[in-house]
Enzyme design. Structure first.
Site, PDB file in Angstrom:
ATOM      1  N   HIS A 114    -105.696  24.900 -24.148  1.00  0.00           N
ATOM      2  CA  HIS A 114    -105.999  25.022 -25.584  1.00  0.00           C
ATOM      3  C   HIS A 114    -107.154  25.985 -25.884  1.00  0.00           C
ATOM      4  O   HIS A 114    -108.046  25.683 -26.676  1.00  0.00           O
ATOM      5  CB  HIS A 114    -106.320  23.639 -26.158  1.00  0.00           C
ATOM      6  N   HIS A 189    -102.368  21.312 -34.310  1.00  0.00           N
ATOM      7  CA  HIS A 189    -102.345  20.104 -33.479  1.00  0.00           C
ATOM      8  C   HIS A 189    -102.487  18.832 -34.320  1.00  0.00           C
ATOM      9  O   HIS A 189    -103.238  17.925 -33.963  1.00  0.00           O
ATOM     10  CB  HIS A 189    -103.447  20.202 -32.415  1.00  0.00           C
ATOM     11  N   GLU A 323     -96.146  20.139 -31.634  1.00  0.00           N
ATOM     12  CA  GLU A 323     -96.881  21.402 -31.567  1.00  0.00           C
ATOM     13  C   GLU A 323     -95.908  22.550 -31.327  1.00  0.00           C
ATOM     14  O   GLU A 323     -95.494  22.784 -30.191  1.00  0.00           O
ATOM     15  CB  GLU A 323     -97.905  21.351 -30.426  1.00  0.00           C
TER      16      GLU A 323
HETATM   17  C1  GLA Z   1    -101.434  18.860 -25.810  1.00  0.00           C
HETATM   18  C2  GLA Z   1    -101.386  18.790 -24.349  1.00  0.00           C
HETATM   19  C3  GLA Z   1    -101.820  17.429 -23.939  1.00  0.00           C
HETATM   20  C4  GLA Z   1    -103.198  17.130 -24.463  1.00  0.00           C
HETATM   21  C5  GLA Z   1    -103.215  17.264 -25.934  1.00  0.00           C
HETATM   22  C6  GLA Z   1    -104.597  17.091 -26.491  1.00  0.00           C
HETATM   23  O1  GLA Z   1    -100.458  18.099 -26.397  1.00  0.00           O
HETATM   24  O2  GLA Z   1    -100.123  19.081 -23.818  1.00  0.00           O
HETATM   25  O3  GLA Z   1    -101.782  17.333 -22.556  1.00  0.00           O
HETATM   26  O4  GLA Z   1    -104.096  18.037 -23.959  1.00  0.00           O
HETATM   27  O5  GLA Z   1    -102.729  18.520 -26.293  1.00  0.00           O
HETATM   28  O6  GLA Z   1    -105.191  15.908 -26.165  1.00  0.00           O
END
Ligand code: GLA
Length: 360
Positions: A114, A189, A323
């Site tokens: 991220h 997100h 997402e």
């Molecule tokens: C995404 C990732 C997860 C986690 C979330 C945030 O969905 O794939 O593994 O990192 O973000 O908590």
């Protein structure tokens, strides 16, 4: 907090931008159109609340968020934020472009996740435009990411427009340019709980995903490169299914944390990716996107220690994130759609969240 709906007040689409609690750095933005209200902040260009009506109840906030906007400066679960420069994982945080090697920060086991330690999700963005007319209202957040930030090449200018129309649709338009070739993968997100968090779990929500395949993961949570069929797996949501159906089948993840390969027509048209619905409230969210993938994440590590904006503790499986994205770790898989943005090009993607009520 409960706002009168635009329908009740007769007000048309409107946008307001106010400093938060006298702190000029933190902005509180509100888009209102008919009976939907979307609240945002410039920290992480985040959606902090989405109020929608249910079939029998009034407006409820159906996304995870903090009551105090200052908490968005930390936000380890990425509530509502724009994630970048690269959403999801890059194995070992290492890649090369045109023969030049780059190391970006490693912040998730051996992976980059991220956008790194201080990704776009944790920065102050600037409000660069607000608009309102009879049909729609919108706000644009912009951010300049310096060459070398978190290890990424190139100065990148990025803008995200949130536009709320009069048919209950929130359009999210992402755009970016760079002066050196760089990977880019932007998403939002938000975590939904269509009961407004009255029920502590989303496992009874129904999900439909327009995907016949997913990217297989290795033990370190990055794609193996194999694109596998969902047939016969807990990832087959081509017909609506409860999120409970497979949540126990991925013990390492403690729930869903998977990237779907969306069934797309040729090109990058805006197409339906998913429908999330919840029977008792009657609320639905339909997701449309131009992007090739979508990560399904069921808040597997929420542990009840955070009391959210709704005044309740956010517990495991309390929310679900849809997402829309490019595939994880695309820089290592040449057969995945490219995520490299070159100087002179424009990155442009769109995702729409459409809020509705189940037809009786
Ligand atoms: C995404 C990732 C997860 C986690 C979330 C945030 O969905 O794939 O593994 O990192 O973000 O908590």
């Amino acid at each position: 907090m409960k706002y009168a709906t635009a329908q009740e007040t007769g007000e048309k689409a409107s946008v307001t931008v106010l400093p938060y609690n006298g702190d000029e750095r933190i902005l509180r933005v509100r888009l209102r159109n008919r009976n939907i209200i979307v609240e945002l902040t410039n920290i992480g260009s985040a959606i902090t609340a989405i109020y929608t009506p249910g079939k029998n109840d009034g407006l409820k906030n159906i996304v995870a968020g903090y009551a105090d906007l200052k908490n968005y400066l930390h936000n380890p679960d990425y509530y509502g934020v724009v994630v970048g420069r690269y959403a999801n994982r890059i194995a070992a945080g290492h890649f090369s472009i045109n023969g030049k090697e780059y190391q970006v920060s490693v912040n998730n086991g051996s992976n980059h996740l991220h956008g790194g330690v201080q990704g776009f999700s944790h920065k102050f963005w600037t409000v660069t435009s607000v608009k309102e007319n009879e049909q729609q209202c919108s706000v644009v957040f912009s951010y300049n990411s310096a060459d070398g930030e978190e290890g990424y090449p190139g100065n990148m200018s990025v803008s995200v427009e949130y536009q709320l129309d009069d048919a209950g649709r929130l359009h999210i338009h992402y755009s970016a340019t760079t002066d050196k070739s760089t990977p880019v993968n932007l998403t939002n997100h938000s975590y939904f709980n269509l009961t407004g968090f009255e029920q502590p779990s989303i496992l009874d929500h129904l999900l439909e995903v327009n995907a016949s395949a997913y990217t297989e993961k290795s033990e370190n949570d990055t794609p193996t490169g194999q694109i596998l069929s969902v047939t016969g797996t807990a990832l087959d949501f081509r017909k609506p299914g409860k999120l409970s159906k497979g949540v126990d089948q991925f013990p390492a993840d403690m729930g869903y944390d998977h990237n779907f390969v969306l069934d797309k027509s040729e090109g990058n048209d805006l197409e339906k990716a998913a429908v999330l619905s919840e029977a008792s409230s009657g609320r639905t969210v339909t997701v449309y996107t131009t992007k090739p993938g979508m990560q399904l994440y069921t808040a597997n590590f929420w542990n009840g220690s955070i009391i959210g904006q709704q005044g309740v503790a956010y517990r495991q499986h309390g929310g679900v994130a849809l997402e829309t994205q490019s595939f994880p770790d695309s820089v290592h898989h040449p057969h995945f759609p490219s995520t490299i943005l070159h100087p002179g090009e424009q990155y442009r993607t769109t995702t729409i969240f459409e809020f509705g009520i189940i037809a009786e």
